[in-house]
Scaffold this active site. Structure first.
Site, PDB file in Angstrom:
ATOM      1  N   ARG A   1       0.833  -1.206   0.000  1.00 45.16           N
ATOM      2  CA  ARG A   1       0.000   0.000   0.000  1.00 45.16           C
ATOM      3  C   ARG A   1       0.868   1.258   0.000  1.00 45.16           C
ATOM      4  O   ARG A   1       0.586   2.245   0.679  1.00 45.16           O
ATOM      5  CB  ARG A   1      -0.943   0.009   1.206  1.00 45.16           C
ATOM      6  CG  ARG A   1      -1.903  -1.162   1.267  1.00 45.16           C
ATOM      7  CD  ARG A   1      -2.871  -1.177   0.088  1.00 45.16           C
ATOM      8  NE  ARG A   1      -3.738  -2.335   0.174  1.00 45.16           N
ATOM      9  CZ  ARG A   1      -3.452  -3.534  -0.368  1.00 45.16           C
ATOM     10  NH1 ARG A   1      -2.315  -3.689  -1.053  1.00 45.16           N
ATOM     11  NH2 ARG A   1      -4.270  -4.546  -0.250  1.00 45.16           N
TER      12      ARG A   1
ATOM     13  N   SER B   1     -11.290  -0.528   3.123  1.00 45.50           N
ATOM     14  CA  SER B   1     -10.479  -0.836   4.301  1.00 45.50           C
ATOM     15  C   SER B   1      -9.937   0.464   4.904  1.00 45.50           C
ATOM     16  O   SER B   1      -9.224   1.209   4.238  1.00 45.50           O
ATOM     17  CB  SER B   1      -9.315  -1.752   3.918  1.00 45.50           C
ATOM     18  OG  SER B   1      -9.794  -2.977   3.405  1.00 45.50           O
TER      19      SER B   1
ATOM     20  N   GLU C   1      -5.502   3.680   6.193  1.00 48.48           N
ATOM     21  CA  GLU C   1      -5.177   3.493   4.784  1.00 48.48           C
ATOM     22  C   GLU C   1      -5.592   4.688   3.929  1.00 48.48           C
ATOM     23  O   GLU C   1      -4.852   5.087   3.041  1.00 48.48           O
ATOM     24  CB  GLU C   1      -5.820   2.210   4.255  1.00 48.48           C
ATOM     25  CG  GLU C   1      -5.398   1.852   2.868  1.00 48.48           C
ATOM     26  CD  GLU C   1      -5.785   0.433   2.472  1.00 48.48           C
ATOM     27  OE1 GLU C   1      -6.323   0.267   1.360  1.00 48.48           O
ATOM     28  OE2 GLU C   1      -5.552  -0.488   3.257  1.00 48.48           O
TER      29      GLU C   1
END
Length: 341
Positions: A166, A240, A336
Site C-alpha cells: 500500500r 479498508s 489506509e
C-alpha cells in the site's frame, strides 16, 4: 476540452464516505494535455492542489482551501502485443472495475483478483492496490505523470514507482507534485489463475469449480467482496480503513506465542502480515456504532457513515479502535485512506 471550474464546490458526492466538505474550486480534467496549463495557473496563484479520482480512498476532515483537480480522462490504448502478452495504456480517469472487466472481455489476463475495487485507474499506483493474492505491482509496466514542480512529463518505470505494501513513490518523493495521467499494464494472453486465498477457494468450491478460469475467479472475487463489503452507494465507506500490519519475524513470533489464532501471511522478506480486521473484531468493535459513525457489521476493517456522520466523529472512532488494538495486542494500526485537513 476540459470543462470550466466550479467555485465553492460541494464535495459530499465526490467522496465515498459522503462526508460534508467544500473546496474553493473544483476543476474537472477531461484531457491530460490540459494539465500543464491548469497547474501553471494554480502555481501563479500559489494555490493548494488536491488530485481526486473516485474519492474512494480519502477522508475530508475539513473543507479544502484550494483547487481540487477531478480526473475524468478516458481512453484505453493497446501499445504493443506479442504471442504472450499485451501492453495497454489506460487513462487515469477510467473506472477501475470497468477497466478490469474490459480487460477480461478482451482476453487480457492478470487483473481478475482486483475486481470490484472502487476508484479510478490513476489512483491504483498510489496505493499499489491489492486483493486476493495479487497486487498492482505484479501487472504494472510504467506510469505516465505530469510533474507540477519541475514542469515536465514523467515516464516512470516499475522500479521508479518504488512500490511496497500500500505504498509507492507517489506517497513520498512525488507526493503533492506528480499527477498520474496514464497507467500502462502488461497483461498475459494466457490465463494465469491465482486462486490460493482461502475466501476465494471457499467461494469457488461452493460453486462446484475445481479448476477455475479467469472468468470464474472474477465472478468469485465479486461475490466475496459483495458479501463482505458495503456498497458506497448504499452506505458511505472508504473500503479498508486500516492497513494490515506487517511485523518483523521476531515481533510476529512473540505475538503468535500469546495469540496463536491470529491470521497471518508470511512475506518473502521474512516479515509477517497480520489481518487488521481480526484484531479489531477481537476487541469487540465489529458492528459498533456511535451516532452515524460506525464499524461495518460484516467486515471490521471498514468504517461506515450511516448517514450524517462528521469527519471528527469518524476519526475519533478510528483513534479509539487504534488505542484498543494497541493496548490488547501491542500492534499499531495505520489508516489506509488519505486524510485531508
Amino acid at each position: 476540452m476540459t470543462a470550466p471550474a466550479l467555485l465553492d464546490a460541494d464535495l459530499r458526492d465526490l467522496n465515498t464516505l459522503h462526508l460534508a466538505a467544500r473546496a474553493t474550486r473544483l476543476q474537472p480534467v477531461d484531457d491530460a494535455a490540459d494539465l500543464p496549463a491548469l497547474t501553471d495557473a494554480l502555481r501563479q496563484r500559489d494555490e493548494r492542489v488536491l488530485v481526486l479520482g473516485g474519492g474512494s480512498n480519502i477522508v475530508f476532515a475539513s473543507d479544502f482551501s484550494g483547487t481540487v483537480l477531478q480526473m475524468r480522462t478516458r481512453g484505453i490504448e493497446v501499445l504493443a502485443r506479442n504471442d504472450d502478452s499485451v501492453l495497454v495504456a489506460v487513462a487515469a480517469g477510467e473506472n477501475w472495475h470497468d477497466w478490469v472487466n474490459h480487460a477480461l472481455d478482451q482476453g487480457w489476463h492478470g487483473l481478475e483478483n482486483l475486481a470490484l475495487i472502487p476508484g479510478t485507474v490513476g489512483a491504483a499506483p498510489v496505493q499499489n492496490i491489492g486483493a486476493y493474492g495479487v497486487e498492482l505491482v505484479d501487472r504494472l509496466e510504467r506510469v505516465e505523470a505530469w510533474d507540477m514542480q519541475d514542469r515536465c512529463w514523467l515516464d516512470l518505470t516499475l522500479a521508479d514507482c518504488a512500490m511496497g505494501y500500500r505504498d509507492s513513490v507517489f506517497k513520498h518523493r512525488l507526493a503533492g507534485r506528480a499527477i498520474i495521467a496514464r497507467v500502462v499494464f502488461r497483461l498475459s494472453l494466457t490465463p494465469a489463475v491465482q486462486a490460493g486465498y482461502a475466501d476465494l477457494q471457499r467461494e469457488l468450491l461452493a460453486r462446484g469449480i475445481a479448476a477455475p478460469g479467469p472468468h470464474d475467479v472474477f465472478d468469485a472475487v465479486c461475490a466475496v467482496r459483495r458479501a463482505k463489503l458495503p456498497d458506497p452507494a448504499v452506505i458511505g465507506n472508504a473500503g479498508s480503513f486500516f492497513r494490515n500490519p506487517v511485523l518483523s519475524a521476531v515481533a510476529a513470533a512473540n505475538l503468535l506465542a500469546s495469540h496463536p489464532g491470529a491470521p497471518h501471511y508470511p512475506a518473502a522478506d521474512g516479515s509477517v502480515k497480520f489481518a487488521a480486521a481480526w484484531f479489531i473484531d477481537q476487541c469487540g468493535w465489529k458492528g459498533k456504532r456511535r451516532g452515524d459513525a460506525g464499524v461495518h457489521d460484516r467486515q471490521a476493517l471498514v468504517l461506515v457513515n450511516h448517514g450524517r456522520a462528521s469527519a471528527s466523529q469518524l476519526l475519533a472512532l478510528a483513534v479509539d479502535i487504534q488505542a484498543s488494538v494497541r493496548e490488547r495486542f501491542g500492534v499499531d494500526l495505520e489508516p489506509e485512506p488519505v486524510i485531508v485537513g
